[in-house]
Design an enzyme around this catalytic site. Structure first.
Site, PDB file in Angstrom:
ATOM      1  N   ASN A 243      84.582 103.107  58.603  1.00 12.47           N
ATOM      2  CA  ASN A 243      85.659 103.817  57.914  1.00 12.47           C
ATOM      3  C   ASN A 243      86.377 104.739  58.884  1.00 12.47           C
ATOM      4  OD1 ASN A 243      84.407 103.034  55.175  1.00 12.47           O
ATOM      5  ND2 ASN A 243      82.790 104.157  56.205  1.00 12.47           N
ATOM      6  N   THR A 244      87.589 105.123  58.523  1.00 11.21           N
ATOM      7  CA  THR A 244      88.373 106.056  59.341  1.00 11.21           C
ATOM      8  C   THR A 244      89.795 106.107  58.804  1.00 11.21           C
ATOM      9  OG1 THR A 244      87.177 105.898  61.446  1.00 11.21           O
ATOM     10  CG2 THR A 244      89.512 106.361  61.592  1.00 11.21           C
TER      11      THR A 244
END
Length: 322
Positions: A243-244
């Protein structure tokens, strides 16, 4: 659209060396117009991924502040002055797209390498392998293609560029949904602010009325839930990896270095309103704040600029999932 788990970790999935990859345009569903002369934006993708990258090019250069948060940051450069910012899929392997942007800028300078000729490029990556069953990643060729595609005054939005395979709401991966790349632009007298963001978050996307707009979709209920509800029910829910959220803010306001740094922090911190939870151990959130140093703040205080830019950032988040 919810996502089915894929087996990208299995042996034998195709990667760049197994395919004949040709950079493709990555227009998304449309674009957001902005009025910042001298700021160019380009996107490109490999449809075989799909995965892509987004480049913000400021040929004249721009002072930059970087705010990196979360427990899994993938950042290249991080300079306090840049000629380009590259956002890319492909996790750590996407770093080569950032290098490709640097190589293209070197070529444009006729390979001149005197100190004052150096072209500075910073960038950051998202992990987008979890939505696809291959190892295709943005590389130097794709980074160069995104830069070559850059045009002034238009920011592509939707499932394009670095947001081509981005997803949100990964409390459990089966309940995640595709997100993308969003942008918003605002003017306040002579002051101009552009914010663009690639949403690939653990958290869900939250509207201004509190409605969950994307992510953590429960098919059996035909409803999206706030992650806190699920965490309360099952406190041992395993963390989802990959994720990011990557964000670029560009303004024309002349700010002192400390003011630009604080602007990056203020706006980045505000984004928790539109993404919940945000800056988790499994996120690698990065915000690049650039200024072209053209106008004075006038009567507007830096904190006021931050408040206005924070609203634009929320609009950019919402734009990523429209």
């Amino acid at each position: 659209m919810t996502l089915a788990p894929v087996s990208a970790f299995a042996a034998g999935v195709p990667g760049n060396s197994d395919l004949t990859l040709t950079p493709q345009p990555s227009p998304g569903r449309g674009s957001v117009a902005f009025d910042l002369p001298g700021v160019y934006v380009g996107t490109a993708e490999y449809g075989e991924g799909p995965t892509g990258c987004t480049v913000v090019h400021v040929p004249a250069g721009a002072r930059t502040a970087v705010d990196a948060r979360g427990g899994a940051v993938g950042l290249s450069g991080g300079y306090d002055y840049n000629h380009a910012i590259c956002l890319t899929g492909g996790s750590v392997y996407g770093m080569s797209a950032i290098a490709g942007v640097s190589e293209e800028l070197l070529a444009r300078r006729s390979n001149r390498t005197k100190w004052d000729e150096l072209q500075l490029v910073s960038g950051a990556v998202i992990y987008d392998f979890s939505t696809r069953d291959n190892a295709v990643h943005p590389d130097g060729q794709l980074g160069r293609a995104a830069l070559r595609a850059a045009v002034e005054g238009e920011f592509p939005v939707g499932r394009c560029g670095a947001g081509r395979s981005a997803s949100a709401g990964k409390v459990e991966f089966a309940r995640a949904e595709f997100a993308g790349q969003g942008a918003a632009f605002g003017t306040f007298g002579a002051v101009k602010v552009l914010v663009a963001t690639v949403v690939n978050s653990v958290g869900v996307v939250v509207g201004r009325d509190g409605t969950i707009l994307r992510g953590n979709y429960h098919a059996d209920e035909d409803a999206r839930r706030h992650p806190s509800v699920d965490y309360a029910i099952a406190s041992d829910t395993p963390a989802v990896m990959g994720n990011t959220t990557l964000t670029v803010l560009v303004t024309n306001v002349r700010l002192a270095d400390v003011e630009l740094t604080q602007l990056s922090r203020q706006v980045h911190g505000s984004m928790h309103r539109g993404i919940q939870p945000f800056h988790t151990q499994n996120d690698g959130d990065v915000l690049f704040a650039l200024t072209t140093d053209e106008v004075e703040l006038g009567g507007l205080k830096p904190a006021g600029l931050g408040a206005l830019a924070s609203e634009i950032a929320w609009d950019a988040i919402l734009s990523s999932v429209e």
